[in-house]
Design an enzyme around this catalytic site. Structure first.
Site, mmCIF file in Angstrom:
data_model
loop_
_atom_site.group_PDB
_atom_site.id
_atom_site.type_symbol
_atom_site.label_atom_id
_atom_site.label_comp_id
_atom_site.label_asym_id
_atom_site.label_seq_id
_atom_site.Cartn_x
_atom_site.Cartn_y
_atom_site.Cartn_z
ATOM 1 N N CYS A 163 40.696 41.383 -1.130
ATOM 2 C CA CYS A 163 41.806 42.326 -1.283
ATOM 3 C C CYS A 163 42.548 42.196 -2.608
ATOM 4 O O CYS A 163 43.439 42.994 -2.895
ATOM 5 C CB CYS A 163 42.781 42.167 -0.120
ATOM 6 S SG CYS A 163 41.978 42.399 1.477
ATOM 7 N N HIS A 303 52.383 42.335 -1.792
ATOM 8 C CA HIS A 303 51.094 42.477 -1.103
ATOM 9 C C HIS A 303 51.339 42.871 0.351
ATOM 10 O O HIS A 303 50.724 43.808 0.854
ATOM 11 C CB HIS A 303 50.311 41.174 -1.182
ATOM 12 C CG HIS A 303 48.969 41.247 -0.524
ATOM 13 N ND1 HIS A 303 47.968 42.073 -0.977
ATOM 14 C CD2 HIS A 303 48.462 40.611 0.574
ATOM 15 C CE1 HIS A 303 46.901 41.942 -0.208
ATOM 16 N NE2 HIS A 303 47.180 41.063 0.747
ATOM 17 N N GLU A 314 54.347 35.067 1.519
ATOM 18 C CA GLU A 314 54.698 35.761 0.276
ATOM 19 C C GLU A 314 56.201 35.719 0.039
ATOM 20 O O GLU A 314 56.657 35.511 -1.096
ATOM 21 C CB GLU A 314 54.211 37.209 0.311
ATOM 22 C CG GLU A 314 54.446 37.929 -1.016
ATOM 23 C CD GLU A 314 53.835 39.317 -1.077
ATOM 24 O OE1 GLU A 314 53.790 39.884 -2.188
ATOM 25 O OE2 GLU A 314 53.396 39.830 -0.030
ATOM 26 N N LYS A 334 52.137 49.499 1.423
ATOM 27 C CA LYS A 334 51.129 49.527 2.490
ATOM 28 C C LYS A 334 51.724 50.044 3.794
ATOM 29 O O LYS A 334 50.981 50.405 4.713
ATOM 30 C CB LYS A 334 50.533 48.131 2.700
ATOM 31 C CG LYS A 334 49.621 47.663 1.583
ATOM 32 C CD LYS A 334 48.989 46.318 1.919
ATOM 33 C CE LYS A 334 48.100 45.810 0.797
ATOM 34 N NZ LYS A 334 48.875 45.337 -0.369
ATOM 35 N N HIS A 339 46.289 49.314 4.377
ATOM 36 C CA HIS A 339 45.725 48.310 3.476
ATOM 37 C C HIS A 339 44.359 48.780 3.000
ATOM 38 O O HIS A 339 43.409 48.858 3.765
ATOM 39 C CB HIS A 339 45.613 46.976 4.211
ATOM 40 C CG HIS A 339 45.220 45.834 3.343
ATOM 41 N ND1 HIS A 339 45.053 45.934 1.982
ATOM 42 C CD2 HIS A 339 44.951 44.521 3.645
ATOM 43 C CE1 HIS A 339 44.705 44.770 1.477
ATOM 44 N NE2 HIS A 339 44.642 43.897 2.469
ATOM 45 N N PHE A 400 41.188 37.471 1.263
ATOM 46 C CA PHE A 400 40.464 36.468 2.046
ATOM 47 C C PHE A 400 39.689 35.563 1.086
ATOM 48 O O PHE A 400 39.043 36.031 0.148
ATOM 49 C CB PHE A 400 39.482 37.150 2.997
ATOM 50 C CG PHE A 400 40.096 37.637 4.292
ATOM 51 C CD1 PHE A 400 41.465 37.633 4.497
ATOM 52 C CD2 PHE A 400 39.281 38.096 5.325
ATOM 53 C CE1 PHE A 400 42.016 38.077 5.686
ATOM 54 C CE2 PHE A 400 39.820 38.545 6.521
ATOM 55 C CZ PHE A 400 41.189 38.535 6.703
#
Length: 414
Positions: A163, A303, A314, A334, A339, A400
């Site tokens: 991502c 994010h 975060e 998002k 996403h 990931f």
């Protein structure tokens, strides 16, 4: 080192199939979440996603060759053409040896793989595969096809960092140009992952929201009731070029990119570090490269996928870098787009570019009860877009594998 500027942007998203429509939807808080139409979700835990609607590839891709391209490549080609048009590029007047493509994807042609392998398994055991099967499914296909379409012979490859992949592509492009190894690079990412295997796989990993009764509000970054991300799809394309090259051809300059930080959580294959150590390092490196202090950042596009652990880590990282009540406003777009996996960094870089140009911070929608202990620490810009003078904007993306990418965009000053 060369200055690097942004001269063109293009977007295919669940809330708009061009940059203008996308931006209008963003600042008006439009949710792209709808029930999935691409396949029967009867036996799936999640029945909704942020699909691209009314997509028309034929304005860019000839009907006779469309079958050669997976949907993720189609998204890429259409978004790239918009960026090229907006950047007022005539490649015939430029040195194509010094123009490259760095394009990202997380899943590449996953729908092609599902279709072809499914037909094989359901058949009589004889492997009758489409001759375009391999070229349609590989992750680097889009970067190659973009370069072929426009005859661009410069650097050409794909980034694969889940991502954070398209933000990584943008940072790589930034570095190639400022090191004078290219004059212009088309960077970005595309994703077409709303498929049975993706929905099923993310459900199995318990990363995706299952709020089927309230899907319009399911993507709720930083909210205490968040239960996972909402899958999105689409593409974002960005034209980066050296300041000198852009000025020579009288290009429209939208913004400047001044910093990029790449790092790793080195913690877990799917989970972010609980204290946000990788995110902290990525942001620190970007700030160091931009030669600015945290207090100079006016906007952070977080994010913030709406997962319980990811959003919290975060926030902890942001607090460590920026402190309490910093100058920076935070929003998580998002909440509207879902996403976009490997395309997220490109789409959210476009948000940052538009923010510094228009002096508008798009909101975070759906989030009403911010994570305990953080509600009073930051300006989360909830529900309603806000006007604010924005000189610097920071874009965070995490993937990931622990991949971290943070980029910084600056209002252009000649």
């Amino acid at each position: 080192m060369k200055r690097v500027v942004i001269t063109g942007i293009g977007a295919i998203t669940p809330i708009g199939n061009n940059v203008n429509d996308f931006w209008v939807s963003l600042i008006n808080g439009v949710s792209g979440a709808k029930l999935i139409t691409k396949f029967d979700t009867t036996h799936f835990k999640t029945k909704f996603a942020c699909e691209v609607r009314n997509f028309d590839p034929y304005k860019v891709i000839e009907k006779s060759i469309l079958r050669k391209y997976d949907l993720y490549t189609q998204y890429a080609l259409v978004s790239v053409q918009e960026a090229i048009t907006n950047a007022e590029i005539n490649f015939n007047n430029l040195n194509k040896d010094r123009i490259g493509v760095i394009w990202a994807s997380g899943d590449g042609g996953v729908s092609t793989f599902e279709e072809q392998f499914g037909e094989y398994k359901l058949g009589n055991g004889i492997p009758r595969f489409n001759p375009f099967f391999i070229s349609k499914k590989i992750i680097n296909s889009a970067s190659g096809i973009i370069s072929i379409k426009y005859g661009l012979r410069g650097v050409n490859y794909s980034t694969a960092s889940a991502c954070s992949a398209s933000n990584t592509a943008i940072i790589d492009a930034f570095n190639y140009i400022r090191w004078n190894k290219a004059d212009m690079i088309i960077a970005g990412g595309s994703e077409a992952s709303i498929t049975e295997s993706s929905i099923g796989g993310f459900n199995a990993s318990k990363a995706m929201s299952v709020n089927n009764e309230n899907y319009l509000q399911a993507s709720r970054p930083f909210d205490s009731a968040r239960d996972g991300f909402v899958l999105g799809e689409g593409a974002g394309a960005i034209i980066l070029e050296s300041y000198e090259h852009a000025k020579k051809r009288n290009a429209p300059i939208l913004a400047e990119i001044v910093g990029g930080g790449l790092a790793a959580d080195a913690y877990h294959i799917t989970g972010t570090h609980p204290e946000g150590s990788g995110a902290q390092l990525g942001m620190s490196l970007a700030l160091e490269e931009a030669k600015i202090t945290p207090n100079e950042i006016d906007y952070i596009n977080a994010h913030a996928t709406s997962t319980p652990q990811g959003d919290l880590s975060e926030l902890k990282a942001i607090e460590k870098i920026f402190g309490v009540n910093p100058n920076a406003s935070i929003s998580a777009t998002k909440s509207m787009t879902g996403h976009l996996l490997g395309a997220a960094g490109a789409i959210e870089s476009i948000v940052c570019i538009k923010a510094v140009k228009e002096n508008i911070i798009p909101p975070t929608i759906n989030s009403e009860n911010i994570e305990a202990g953080f509600a009073d620490k930051f300006d989360f810009t909830l529900s309603i877009a806000k006007s604010k003078t924005i000189k610097y904007a920071l874009n965070n993306t995490f993937g990931f594998g622990g991949h971290i990418a943070s980029s910084i965009f600056k209002k252009f000053e000649d």
